[in-house]
Design an enzyme around this catalytic site. Structure first.
Site, PDB file in Angstrom:
ATOM      1  N   ASP A  37      -4.044  -1.752 -24.972  1.00 45.34           N
ATOM      2  CA  ASP A  37      -4.981  -1.370 -23.919  1.00 45.34           C
ATOM      3  C   ASP A  37      -4.791   0.068 -23.447  1.00 45.34           C
ATOM      4  O   ASP A  37      -5.760   0.748 -23.098  1.00 45.34           O
ATOM      5  CB  ASP A  37      -4.869  -2.310 -22.720  1.00 45.34           C
ATOM      6  CG  ASP A  37      -5.340  -3.727 -23.027  1.00 45.34           C
ATOM      7  OD1 ASP A  37      -6.023  -3.940 -24.052  1.00 45.34           O
ATOM      8  OD2 ASP A  37      -5.008  -4.631 -22.236  1.00 45.34           O
ATOM      9  N   HIS A  86      -6.388  -6.913 -22.055  1.00 41.77           N
ATOM     10  CA  HIS A  86      -5.880  -8.196 -22.549  1.00 41.77           C
ATOM     11  C   HIS A  86      -5.026  -8.883 -21.490  1.00 41.77           C
ATOM     12  O   HIS A  86      -4.205  -8.240 -20.829  1.00 41.77           O
ATOM     13  CB  HIS A  86      -4.982  -7.975 -23.777  1.00 41.77           C
ATOM     14  CG  HIS A  86      -5.702  -7.560 -25.006  1.00 41.77           C
ATOM     15  ND1 HIS A  86      -6.175  -6.279 -25.204  1.00 41.77           N
ATOM     16  CD2 HIS A  86      -6.009  -8.259 -26.124  1.00 41.77           C
ATOM     17  CE1 HIS A  86      -6.742  -6.216 -26.393  1.00 41.77           C
ATOM     18  NE2 HIS A  86      -6.656  -7.392 -26.977  1.00 41.77           N
TER      19      HIS A  86
END
Length: 162
Positions: A37, A86
């Site tokens: 991310d 996530h």
């Protein structure tokens, strides 16, 4: 009596090792999310053994070794996604022996494509963890997709930005 004491010490050491191993495995699962991310390549590649397999499945494919992981990230995934977030949960780990474990966790990922289309992804990660030279890493990660859906009208913007 000495054998009983040694057996107790050995059992305690195994339990401590398993607790420390569980923490290391949980960190690997988290570092996957954080590394991907945040586009932190060193963190992300650091979770994988050099001969790993990352089987993402359709529509992305399967990738082998660090070169395959690099290709997946920089040629397949990052070119499509503007951002991802996530969240993993429900990590369950079963040890096969002191240096091999199988883990399973659920993941929800909210992401925005380069065209700002927002998608929600739900999957389960199935990991084969191995400890080599005293270090735990992922040897294989399989991904079982549950859904991969566009969220019409959704926007991913910071507060006050729109």
């Amino acid at each position: 009596m000495a054998n009983d004491v040694q057996a107790t010490i050995d059992a305690l050491l195994r339990r401590v090792d398993e607790l420390e191993s569980r923490t290391a495995l949980r960190d690997l699962v988290s570092d996957y999310c954080i590394g991907f991310d945040n586009h932190d390549w060193d963190r992300f590649i650091g979770i994988w053994h050099s001969d790993c397999v990352w089987d993402i499945g359709a529509p992305f494919g399967s990738f082998e070794g660090h070169a395959g992981i690099r290709k997946a990230v920089f040629e397949v995934l990052y070119p499509v996604w503007r951002e991802t977030h996530h969240l993993t949960s429900n990590l369950r780990v079963e040890f096969k022996d002191a240096d091999h474990a199988r883990g399973s966790c659920d993941v929800d990922c909210m992401g925005a494509l380069k065209d700002d289309t927002v998608q929600m992804i739900s999957a389960t990660y199935i990991d084969d963890f191995e400890r080599r030279n005293g270090v735990w890493k992922i040897a294989r990660r399989g991904v079982k997709m549950h859904y991969f859906n566009v969220i019409p009208g959704a926007k991913m913007t910071p507060p006050g930005a729109g």
